[in-house]
Motif scaffolding. Structure first.
Motif, PDB file in Angstrom:
ATOM      1  N   ALA A  53       0.851  -1.192   0.000  1.00 43.03           N
ATOM      2  CA  ALA A  53       0.000   0.000   0.000  1.00 43.03           C
ATOM      3  C   ALA A  53       0.890   1.247   0.000  1.00 43.03           C
ATOM      4  O   ALA A  53       1.809   1.362   0.806  1.00 43.03           O
ATOM      5  CB  ALA A  53      -0.904   0.005   1.218  1.00 43.03           C
ATOM      6  N   VAL A  54       0.601   2.167  -0.919  1.00 43.59           N
ATOM      7  CA  VAL A  54       1.403   3.386  -1.066  1.00 43.59           C
ATOM      8  C   VAL A  54       0.480   4.594  -1.112  1.00 43.59           C
ATOM      9  O   VAL A  54      -0.517   4.593  -1.838  1.00 43.59           O
ATOM     10  CB  VAL A  54       2.238   3.344  -2.370  1.00 43.59           C
ATOM     11  N   ALA A  55       0.831   5.615  -0.344  1.00 44.51           N
ATOM     12  CA  ALA A  55       0.141   6.902  -0.428  1.00 44.51           C
ATOM     13  C   ALA A  55       0.983   7.799  -1.333  1.00 44.51           C
ATOM     14  O   ALA A  55       2.195   7.906  -1.147  1.00 44.51           O
ATOM     15  CB  ALA A  55      -0.015   7.529   0.947  1.00 44.51           C
ATOM     16  N   ILE A  56       0.349   8.411  -2.307  1.00 45.30           N
ATOM     17  CA  ILE A  56       1.034   9.311  -3.230  1.00 45.30           C
ATOM     18  C   ILE A  56       0.534  10.712  -2.942  1.00 45.30           C
ATOM     19  O   ILE A  56      -0.654  10.997  -3.095  1.00 45.30           O
ATOM     20  CB  ILE A  56       0.762   8.910  -4.694  1.00 45.30           C
ATOM     21  N   ARG A  57       1.430  11.584  -2.500  1.00 45.13           N
ATOM     22  CA  ARG A  57       1.060  12.948  -2.128  1.00 45.13           C
ATOM     23  C   ARG A  57       1.398  13.908  -3.259  1.00 45.13           C
ATOM     24  O   ARG A  57       2.461  13.817  -3.867  1.00 45.13           O
ATOM     25  CB  ARG A  57       1.773  13.351  -0.853  1.00 45.13           C
ATOM     26  N   LEU A  58       0.473  14.831  -3.524  1.00 46.76           N
ATOM     27  CA  LEU A  58       0.620  15.820  -4.594  1.00 46.76           C
ATOM     28  C   LEU A  58       0.394  17.219  -4.045  1.00 46.76           C
ATOM     29  O   LEU A  58      -0.297  17.398  -3.033  1.00 46.76           O
ATOM     30  CB  LEU A  58      -0.395  15.550  -5.708  1.00 46.76           C
ATOM     31  N   ASP A  59       0.943  18.210  -4.737  1.00 41.16           N
ATOM     32  CA  ASP A  59       0.711  19.613  -4.367  1.00 41.16           C
ATOM     33  C   ASP A  59      -0.738  19.990  -4.618  1.00 41.16           C
ATOM     34  O   ASP A  59      -1.327  19.560  -5.618  1.00 41.16           O
ATOM     35  CB  ASP A  59       1.589  20.547  -5.202  1.00 41.16           C
ATOM     36  N   PRO A  60      -1.322  20.834  -3.747  1.00 41.91           N
ATOM     37  CA  PRO A  60      -2.665  21.363  -4.037  1.00 41.91           C
ATOM     38  C   PRO A  60      -2.568  22.377  -5.176  1.00 41.91           C
ATOM     39  O   PRO A  60      -1.470  22.841  -5.513  1.00 41.91           O
ATOM     40  CB  PRO A  60      -3.063  22.038  -2.722  1.00 41.91           C
ATOM     41  N   PRO A  61      -3.702  22.731  -5.766  1.00 42.25           N
ATOM     42  CA  PRO A  61      -3.669  23.745  -6.826  1.00 42.25           C
ATOM     43  C   PRO A  61      -3.108  25.059  -6.284  1.00 42.25           C
ATOM     44  O   PRO A  61      -3.335  25.403  -5.122  1.00 42.25           O
ATOM     45  CB  PRO A  61      -5.135  23.919  -7.222  1.00 42.25           C
ATOM     46  N   PRO A  62      -2.383  25.794  -7.106  1.00 41.68           N
ATOM     47  CA  PRO A  62      -1.859  27.076  -6.644  1.00 41.68           C
ATOM     48  C   PRO A  62      -3.000  28.062  -6.380  1.00 41.68           C
ATOM     49  O   PRO A  62      -4.082  27.923  -6.947  1.00 41.68           O
ATOM     50  CB  PRO A  62      -0.971  27.544  -7.793  1.00 41.68           C
ATOM     51  N   GLU A  63      -2.715  29.022  -5.538  1.00 44.72           N
ATOM     52  CA  GLU A  63      -3.735  30.023  -5.226  1.00 44.72           C
ATOM     53  C   GLU A  63      -4.140  30.739  -6.511  1.00 44.72           C
ATOM     54  O   GLU A  63      -3.303  31.116  -7.314  1.00 44.72           O
ATOM     55  CB  GLU A  63      -3.189  31.035  -4.220  1.00 44.72           C
ATOM     56  N   GLY A  64      -5.426  30.860  -6.730  1.00 45.39           N
ATOM     57  CA  GLY A  64      -5.935  31.473  -7.948  1.00 45.39           C
ATOM     58  C   GLY A  64      -6.179  30.466  -9.058  1.00 45.39           C
ATOM     59  O   GLY A  64      -6.620  30.806 -10.132  1.00 45.39           O
ATOM     60  N   GLY A  66      -4.943  26.728 -11.287  1.00 45.02           N
ATOM     61  CA  GLY A  66      -3.833  26.301 -12.121  1.00 45.02           C
ATOM     62  C   GLY A  66      -3.752  24.785 -12.158  1.00 45.02           C
ATOM     63  O   GLY A  66      -4.528  24.089 -11.514  1.00 45.02           O
ATOM     64  N   GLU A  67      -2.806  24.294 -12.931  1.00 47.20           N
ATOM     65  CA  GLU A  67      -2.664  22.853 -13.111  1.00 47.20           C
ATOM     66  C   GLU A  67      -1.978  22.202 -11.921  1.00 47.20           C
ATOM     67  O   GLU A  67      -1.153  22.813 -11.247  1.00 47.20           O
ATOM     68  CB  GLU A  67      -1.858  22.572 -14.383  1.00 47.20           C
ATOM     69  N   THR A  68      -2.337  20.965 -11.691  1.00 44.71           N
ATOM     70  CA  THR A  68      -1.684  20.144 -10.681  1.00 44.71           C
ATOM     71  C   THR A  68      -1.247  18.841 -11.356  1.00 44.71           C
ATOM     72  O   THR A  68      -1.539  18.605 -12.526  1.00 44.71           O
ATOM     73  CB  THR A  68      -2.636  19.799  -9.512  1.00 44.71           C
ATOM     74  N   LEU A  69      -0.592  17.990 -10.606  1.00 47.21           N
ATOM     75  CA  LEU A  69      -0.186  16.682 -11.113  1.00 47.21           C
ATOM     76  C   LEU A  69      -1.306  15.650 -10.990  1.00 47.21           C
ATOM     77  O   LEU A  69      -1.146  14.507 -11.393  1.00 47.21           O
ATOM     78  CB  LEU A  69       1.046  16.183 -10.351  1.00 47.21           C
ATOM     79  N   PHE A  70      -2.448  16.054 -10.429  1.00 42.64           N
ATOM     80  CA  PHE A  70      -3.527  15.105 -10.158  1.00 42.64           C
ATOM     81  C   PHE A  70      -3.967  14.344 -11.407  1.00 42.64           C
ATOM     82  O   PHE A  70      -4.062  13.115 -11.401  1.00 42.64           O
ATOM     83  CB  PHE A  70      -4.719  15.837  -9.531  1.00 42.64           C
ATOM     84  N   GLN A  71      -4.217  15.051 -12.498  1.00 45.48           N
ATOM     85  CA  GLN A  71      -4.711  14.390 -13.710  1.00 45.48           C
ATOM     86  C   GLN A  71      -3.668  13.480 -14.361  1.00 45.48           C
ATOM     87  O   GLN A  71      -3.958  12.316 -14.643  1.00 45.48           O
ATOM     88  CB  GLN A  71      -5.238  15.406 -14.707  1.00 45.48           C
ATOM     89  N   PRO A  72      -2.428  13.944 -14.614  1.00 47.06           N
ATOM     90  CA  PRO A  72      -1.481  13.027 -15.252  1.00 47.06           C
ATOM     91  C   PRO A  72      -1.110  11.827 -14.379  1.00 47.06           C
ATOM     92  O   PRO A  72      -0.979  10.704 -14.885  1.00 47.06           O
ATOM     93  CB  PRO A  72      -0.265  13.905 -15.555  1.00 47.06           C
ATOM     94  N   VAL A  73      -0.957  12.045 -13.088  1.00 42.20           N
ATOM     95  CA  VAL A  73      -0.647  10.923 -12.186  1.00 42.20           C
ATOM     96  C   VAL A  73      -1.839   9.984 -12.116  1.00 42.20           C
ATOM     97  O   VAL A  73      -1.694   8.754 -12.187  1.00 42.20           O
ATOM     98  CB  VAL A  73      -0.245  11.438 -10.783  1.00 42.20           C
ATOM     99  N   GLY A  74      -3.035  10.530 -11.986  1.00 40.06           N
ATOM    100  CA  GLY A  74      -4.243   9.705 -11.941  1.00 40.06           C
ATOM    101  C   GLY A  74      -4.419   8.867 -13.189  1.00 40.06           C
ATOM    102  O   GLY A  74      -4.789   7.691 -13.119  1.00 40.06           O
ATOM    103  N   LYS A  75      -4.123   9.443 -14.343  1.00 41.41           N
ATOM    104  CA  LYS A  75      -4.238   8.703 -15.608  1.00 41.41           C
ATOM    105  C   LYS A  75      -3.251   7.535 -15.634  1.00 41.41           C
ATOM    106  O   LYS A  75      -3.609   6.421 -16.025  1.00 41.41           O
ATOM    107  CB  LYS A  75      -3.997   9.632 -16.781  1.00 41.41           C
ATOM    108  N   ALA A  76      -2.013   7.781 -15.205  1.00 36.38           N
ATOM    109  CA  ALA A  76      -1.008   6.710 -15.182  1.00 36.38           C
ATOM    110  C   ALA A  76      -1.427   5.596 -14.229  1.00 36.38           C
ATOM    111  O   ALA A  76      -1.270   4.399 -14.525  1.00 36.38           O
ATOM    112  CB  ALA A  76       0.353   7.273 -14.776  1.00 36.38           C
ATOM    113  N   LEU A  77      -1.982   5.968 -13.078  1.00 37.80           N
ATOM    114  CA  LEU A  77      -2.426   4.963 -12.105  1.00 37.80           C
ATOM    115  C   LEU A  77      -3.628   4.179 -12.625  1.00 37.80           C
ATOM    116  O   LEU A  77      -3.712   2.958 -12.433  1.00 37.80           O
ATOM    117  CB  LEU A  77      -2.756   5.632 -10.766  1.00 37.80           C
TER     118      LEU A  77
END
Length: 112
Positions: A53-64, A66-77
């Motif tokens: 079991a692995v927890a993968i932590r990502l940055d939250p969206p920037p203030e205002g 913007g893009e995050t790694l959520f979509q590309p990482v989620g797609k790969a997973l």
């Protein structure tokens, strides 16, 4: 919880998060290319190891916004889940921040 099926009992308990994982892959503050390489490396290595079991932590969206790694990482997973390399894939609970909780399938058992 003896009065609920395990699936529904887990709904009451909340999602699995960072404290439930055996290890944490922290991708906060890394570039998209490095994050994608780290995910691929984790997935490739997992195919020759025990389930984990692995927890993968990502940055939250920037203030205002913007893009995050959520979509590309989620797609790969999600692609890895379709290949059978991941047994369980879900987002982290809100208190753990943005990311995913995954259970890597590990090395397949050989048939007799």
């Amino acid at each position: 919880m003896p009065h609920f099926e395990e699936f529904y009992a887990n709904k009451f308990r909340g999602g699995l998060g960072v404290t439930d994982a055996e290890s944490v892959l922290d991708l906060r503050g890394v570039s998209r290319a490095k994050a994608e390489a780290s995910i691929q490396d984790m997935l490739e290595r997992s195919r020759f190891a025990a389930p984990k079991a692995v927890a993968i932590r990502l940055d939250p969206p920037p203030e205002g916004g913007g893009e995050t790694l959520f979509q590309p990482v989620g797609k790969a997973l999600l692609d890895a889940k379709k290949r059978g390399w991941i047994d369980r894939l879900q987002t982290l609970p809100a208190q753990d921040g943005l990311g995913f909780y995954v259970v890597l399938a590990g090395k397949p058992e050989r048939g007799a």
